[in-house]
Design a protein around this motif. Structure first.
Motif, PDB file in Angstrom:
ATOM      1  N   GLY A  10      -7.344  -3.459  -7.705  1.00  0.00           N
ATOM      2  CA  GLY A  10      -7.464  -2.360  -6.742  1.00  0.00           C
ATOM      3  C   GLY A  10      -6.070  -1.955  -6.292  1.00  0.00           C
ATOM      4  O   GLY A  10      -5.395  -2.696  -5.590  1.00  0.00           O
ATOM      5  N   ILE A  12      -3.982   0.242  -4.067  1.00  0.00           N
ATOM      6  CA  ILE A  12      -4.145   1.076  -2.870  1.00  0.00           C
ATOM      7  C   ILE A  12      -2.785   1.647  -2.474  1.00  0.00           C
ATOM      8  O   ILE A  12      -1.850   0.894  -2.169  1.00  0.00           O
ATOM      9  CB  ILE A  12      -4.735   0.262  -1.700  1.00  0.00           C
ATOM     10  N   LYS A  51      -6.689   3.985  -5.386  1.00  0.00           N
ATOM     11  CA  LYS A  51      -7.264   4.587  -4.170  1.00  0.00           C
ATOM     12  C   LYS A  51      -6.143   5.123  -3.287  1.00  0.00           C
ATOM     13  O   LYS A  51      -5.094   4.484  -3.135  1.00  0.00           O
ATOM     14  CB  LYS A  51      -8.024   3.520  -3.367  1.00  0.00           C
ATOM     15  N   ASP A  52      -6.395   6.275  -2.681  1.00  0.00           N
ATOM     16  CA  ASP A  52      -5.413   6.907  -1.785  1.00  0.00           C
ATOM     17  C   ASP A  52      -5.723   6.537  -0.337  1.00  0.00           C
ATOM     18  O   ASP A  52      -6.761   6.935   0.199  1.00  0.00           O
ATOM     19  CB  ASP A  52      -5.493   8.438  -1.959  1.00  0.00           C
ATOM     20  N   ASP A  53      -4.824   5.783   0.288  1.00  0.00           N
ATOM     21  CA  ASP A  53      -5.044   5.430   1.705  1.00  0.00           C
ATOM     22  C   ASP A  53      -4.378   6.423   2.654  1.00  0.00           C
ATOM     23  O   ASP A  53      -4.401   6.220   3.868  1.00  0.00           O
ATOM     24  CB  ASP A  53      -4.591   3.988   1.983  1.00  0.00           C
ATOM     25  N   THR A  60      -6.439   1.900   4.613  1.00  0.00           N
ATOM     26  CA  THR A  60      -6.059   0.846   3.660  1.00  0.00           C
ATOM     27  C   THR A  60      -7.011  -0.331   3.785  1.00  0.00           C
ATOM     28  O   THR A  60      -7.509  -0.864   2.789  1.00  0.00           O
ATOM     29  CB  THR A  60      -4.628   0.338   3.957  1.00  0.00           C
ATOM     30  N   LEU A  63     -10.544   0.471   2.491  1.00  0.00           N
ATOM     31  CA  LEU A  63     -10.550   0.537   1.017  1.00  0.00           C
ATOM     32  C   LEU A  63     -10.462  -0.860   0.411  1.00  0.00           C
ATOM     33  O   LEU A  63     -11.161  -1.166  -0.555  1.00  0.00           O
ATOM     34  CB  LEU A  63      -9.382   1.412   0.518  1.00  0.00           C
ATOM     35  N   LEU A  67     -13.169  -2.585  -2.022  1.00  0.00           N
ATOM     36  CA  LEU A  67     -12.755  -3.036  -3.359  1.00  0.00           C
ATOM     37  C   LEU A  67     -13.080  -4.512  -3.559  1.00  0.00           C
ATOM     38  O   LEU A  67     -13.509  -4.924  -4.632  1.00  0.00           O
ATOM     39  CB  LEU A  67     -11.245  -2.798  -3.552  1.00  0.00           C
TER      40      LEU A  67
END
Ligand code: DHB
Length: 366
Positions: A10, A12, A51-53, A60, A63, A67
């Motif tokens: 994952g 992030i 993933k865009d935090d 964050t 996410l 994940l």
């Protein structure tokens, strides 16, 4: 036939917002690493989930939770800013999932979880050589201007302690992280007339800083601009214009680092991504390296075994020789003193001195 097992990572990152260049760099580097090294390791298929935090710690954390719980990732990685890395540390500990910090650089981060391994750097590690260089090169009075959060405070404290111990005097100024306006601080610097201004701003903020530095006429004031290499990061540097020429910084990576490994890396990165790699990209590339090499050592086993396999790992990075300190899980690496010069028509951080095998000095002193 049995379905091949999958090891999910994952990743992030801030893909939007003020630190988007960090996300863009690390995503490109992780993808390049996989393109070059294949997507299977120790018999497992590696799957990257990006993933865009947006650079917001609550995002964050959410996410990372998703994940870990829903996607059952074998590792979480990325972490573009200190608060983002810290928000995930308790989750990594609780779930026993390795957390590879590829960007954030406050010294204490690795102490927040025994599952954290870091492939970026620490601000004290990068700053101490700069303070020593400034002192050895005749500077007596320096103003520090840092972004007011973890890494900036680390840089300010390390610079001040090292430089005053060597007999210099320091005045400290801090600027907020959100929507910084450097102008009022730069006016104070112009009035104080120090030998040098030492600056730390996170990657992605350097262009605005340089613009305001130039607008205030400080590039022609005789006050030397020094700092850690975050302010002249290779992603933005070429757009900063000739005002950046001559800026001296200390850091662990330059896109013109002179090694065969780096020349091959820069060429492949530019070809794949369409832009120049900076130190964030290299943190991402080496972060993938420790996961791949760790999984080879554990035969694909994750969790605590994977963290243990990464401890003490040594290799030739594109930045130079590095290892993961088995005590602190931080990276031990060369710090280079560099000066902005034009190379083949582009602005670059040209390395001219090397301080070898630097550990994070804060943890080394404990
Ligand atoms: C951090 C972020 C940066 O962009 C950088 O260059 C250094 C440190 C941080 O938040 O830790």
């Amino acid at each position: 036939a049995q379905a091949q097992e999958i090891f999910k990572i994952g990743l992030i990152l801030p893909m939007t917002g003020a630190s988007a260049s960090t996300g863009r760099q690390i995503e490109a580097a992780a993808k390049l690493y996989m393109a070059q090294n294949g997507d299977t390791v120790a018999g497992k298929k590696v799957q990257l989930i990006v993933k865009d935090d947006t650079g917001v710690a609550d995002v964050t954390k959410r996410l990372a939770q998703e994940l870990i719980v829903n996607d059952k990732v074998g590792a979480v990685a990325g972490f573009g800013l200190t608060p983002l890395a810290l928000s995930v540390a308790p989750l990594a500990t609780q779930a026993k999932v390795p957390q590879v910090v590829m960007a954030a650089a406050t010294a204490t981060i690795t102490e927040a979880s025994p599952f954290i391994v870091r492939t970026s750097f620490t601000l004290p590690q990068a700053t101490q050589p700069m303070a020593e260089w400034a002192s050895a090169n005749g500077m007596k009075k320096v103003v520090t201007l840092v972004t007011d959060y973890g890494p900036g405070i680390d840089a300010e404290k390390t610079f001040t302690a090292t430089f005053t111990k060597a007999g210099g005097t320091v005045e400290n100024m801090r600027v907020p992280l959100a929507n910084p306006d450097f102008s009022p601080f730069l006016q104070k610097v112009a009035d104080a007339k120090p030998d040098a201004l030492f600056v730390f701003v996170p990657s992605g903020y350097g262009a605005q800083f340089m613009r305001q530095f130039t607008e205030r006429g400080l590039d022609k004031s005789g006050i030397k601009l020094i700092g850690t290499g975050d302010v002249t990061d290779d992603d933005l540097l070429n757009g900063m214009g000739d005002a950046a020429l001559g800026v001296v910084t200390s850091h662990h990576y330059s896109a013109v680092h002179d090694s065969a490994e780096n020349k091959a890396f820069v060429a492949a990165f530019k070809k794949a991504a369409g832009f120049r790699p900076n130190f964030m990209g290299v943190g991402g590339y080496d972060g993938m390296h420790v996961l791949y090499e760790g999984l080879k050592k554990t035969n694909g086993v994750g969790g605590e075994a994977l963290v243990n396999a990464i401890k003490g790992m040594a290799w030739t990075s594109v930045r130079g020789p590095v290892s993961i300190d088995p005590q602190t899980r931080d990276i031990i690496q060369n710090v280079y003193i560099r000066k902005v010069e034009k190379v083949d028509g582009e602005l670059h951080n040209v390395e001219f001195a090397t301080i070898p095998n630097v550990k994070d000095p804060v943890k080394a002193a404990k």
